[in-house]
Design an enzyme around this catalytic site. Sequence first.
Site, PDB file in Angstrom:
ATOM      1  N   GLU A 103      -3.633   2.680  -7.299  1.00 49.53           N
ATOM      2  CA  GLU A 103      -3.153   4.427  -6.378  1.00 49.53           C
ATOM      3  C   GLU A 103      -2.264   5.526  -6.777  1.00 49.53           C
ATOM      4  O   GLU A 103      -1.427   5.752  -6.573  1.00 49.53           O
ATOM      5  CB  GLU A 103      -3.211   4.593  -5.000  1.00 49.53           C
ATOM      6  CG  GLU A 103      -3.904   3.207  -4.055  1.00 49.53           C
ATOM      7  CD  GLU A 103      -3.357   3.523  -3.045  1.00 49.53           C
ATOM      8  OE1 GLU A 103      -4.435   3.701  -2.263  1.00 49.53           O
ATOM      9  OE2 GLU A 103      -2.887   2.682  -2.850  1.00 49.53           O
TER      10      GLU A 103
ATOM     11  N   HIS B  81       0.938  -1.074   0.308  1.00 45.24           N
ATOM     12  CA  HIS B  81       0.079  -0.056   0.093  1.00 45.24           C
ATOM     13  C   HIS B  81       0.782   1.292  -0.114  1.00 45.24           C
ATOM     14  O   HIS B  81       2.363   0.957   0.208  1.00 45.24           O
ATOM     15  CB  HIS B  81      -0.612  -0.657   1.077  1.00 45.24           C
ATOM     16  CG  HIS B  81      -2.280   1.207   1.595  1.00 45.24           C
ATOM     17  ND1 HIS B  81      -1.730   2.282   1.789  1.00 45.24           N
ATOM     18  CD2 HIS B  81      -3.049   0.791   0.771  1.00 45.24           C
ATOM     19  CE1 HIS B  81      -3.040   2.891   1.635  1.00 45.24           C
ATOM     20  NE2 HIS B  81      -3.717   2.308   1.401  1.00 45.24           N
TER      21      HIS B  81
END
Lengths: 201, 201, 201, 201
Positions: B141, B93
Amino acid sequence: MPQPLILINLKTYREGTGSRAHMIAQAAEIIGRESGVAIGVAPTYIDLHPLAHHFAIPVYAQHVDGVEPGANTGHITADAIKTAGAAGSLINHSERRLTLAEIEASVRALHAQKLSAVVCTNNEATSAAAAALVPEYVAIEPPELIGSGVSVSKANPGIIRNSVATVHAVNPNGTDGVLLASSVVKAKDPGAVLRDLVSKL
Amino acid sequence: MPQPLILINLKTYREGTGSRAHMIAQAAEIIGRESGVAIGVAPTYIDLHPLAHHFAIPVYAQHVDGVEPGANTGHITADAIKTAGAAGSLINHSERRLTLAEIEASVRALHAQKLSAVVCTNNEATSAAAAALVPEYVAIEPPELIGSGVSVSKANPGIIRNSVATVHAVNPNGTDGVLLASSVVKAKDPGAVLRDLVSKL
Amino acid sequence: MPQPLILINLKTYREGTGSRAHMIAQAAEIIGRESGVAIGVAPTYIDLHPLAHHFAIPVYAQHVDGVEPGANTGHITADAIKTAGAAGSLINHSERRLTLAEIEASVRALHAQKLSAVVCTNNEATSAAAAALVPEYVAIEPPELIGSGVSVSKANPGIIRNSVATVHAVNPNGTDGVLLASSVVKAKDPGAVLRDLVSKL
Amino acid sequence: MPQPLILINLKTYREGTGSRAHMIAQAAEIIGRESGVAIGVAPTYIDLHPLAHHFAIPVYAQHVDGVEPGANTGHITADAIKTAGAAGSLINHSERRLTLAEIEASVRALHAQKLSAVVCTNNEATSAAAAALVPEYVAIEPPELIGSGVSVSKANPGIIRNSVATVHAVNPNGTDGVLLASSVVKAKDPGAVLRDLVSKL
């Protein structure tokens, strides 16, 4: 299939800096010319500029950060190694691992400066992932061999064959293999060791 | 094309722990059943076990280390999250970046436990690289959107389309997209926000 | 001089999770009560809550991030381990090293939750630096002993004496020593090994 | 109290490399001689050797790794920067944070080469910890000021006074303050900005 590049990684060995670095680069230049094999060196940052200016062989940085020139104290930019005369850089060496985002940024930073990227990986899966970033070279160093004094090609020819096949499946034209050679550096006669290595290709 | 998984990342928000985590998981279960959309949650390590045992939805860890059980103080093993009842884990992440070697090891560790891997990436090139590791999901992202409060799909539908195409070119069957949703967590009425999100798919 | 805390670091050993973790915590509770020695355990995040609620001994996290609850995916907040019932946390274990800024932030985050900080260090100089951050405990693990199976106190009593003196010179009242014990975890009879260890104090 | 060193951190700004680096070093040399204030520069690794050989001012590396010469690809050894003619190095700059163990190893590596260590910190507590490692200098950069264009001394004179007091409490003789100045680098007339800065000391 193009012949792989042999890249002599001088690391930070005392035997690979200063006058020794010059001596090894000179041996690489002579043996490369004799044999027709492409041989380069990857010295410390300090020796990058003198070696790149004294020899005709490709000189690579050992690491580059994928950041722009600017507020990045202590970093190595593609811009700086280009100015020093480098042909490209190692990225993600087992002794200097990077995040995936950093590897991609480093490859991109090198390409923006028309420099070559040599991404180091540790197995077939990471080699395929690295190939997807379209660097000029992928260099595989299985962790079980690192520091063992046994060369990848001798100990495990299968892993090289499979990895080259994997790399070519992901990225058919563009990315080639590279042979990282650091055993040359500490040898009493680096030229003899390098000539022996080239003769076995 | 299979529908993407919606994964509600609870991060370490106070509004996403304890009783709030239960409330959000319950909303996900109800709305998933109503709509037929697969919705999961990624809580803190502490809430992993209670949520996985109280709800039928897939519960994911937010990070997993690709290390074996053993002398790895402070690490999260695939073994531990399997025991806690997780369906899989986020990997890499943007708030917890890993080296390429670590990402590959984490995917492998999850697969050895029959758990699913959701690898997060930041652009098309890293998405292609991640897809080469054959995780179940890739979640993109772009850094320009992180923390902006604007969802990827709304701000830049092109990057999602291109990345899905890139992922499928590298890995035609196996890896799917995933929609990371963290805006739900701090909402006054998480169920309403989630129902609205699902209605737009 | 106050007696040092004995902290059994369960790491991520399979023999230190689930029912084994409970068994070791129970042994620690019994032997601590018998001997008057303070004995705690540091389990995985998953076992933190059940152990803290089933036993009267201090239960420590193996690592904590010095970040606020919020957008910190995959992190461990002091808030979360407080909720789980922990008495404190290890910080900067040799298997989970942190930057100096992160160590200081972790100590501060623990103190804000009225939790105890056990900072791990590798020699006298780093012990003095850690003591300047005023944690409740400093635990020294010289790298030459890590993973050797030899306890610090047996192999090198001098380093402990000198480090305790150094710690007290920097921070005369406040910071104490702690004995990290992980050899207990994999023992066939953890209670017997622990009882033996306590008898030698 | 000894006057603090002013150290111009050239970072990796384009305006701080090559001929610009020479121009700034020359201004530092002239203004230092005029004013009696000690002024040094911290250029990129590539400019370390030429600047150290062309100018009489102290030249510092921006980062040094606390590792021995050897198998440490991509690292910067104290040995290498000594050979390049450096007077010392920054350590743990906010743009290049290190673990506590690495900071201590870097200070030790510099001292083994009779080079000076400038440890950067972010608040009073980490300044006290850094002082316990007995570097020649501690440089405080509170995160709220980094990149704000406001100098530490102007924005928050209290933090400097308190930190110097804290440093001296831990380490009464030995460690001094240092003023990191990077605003000079991008100035149209670096000499004028530097002269102005010196006049305010």
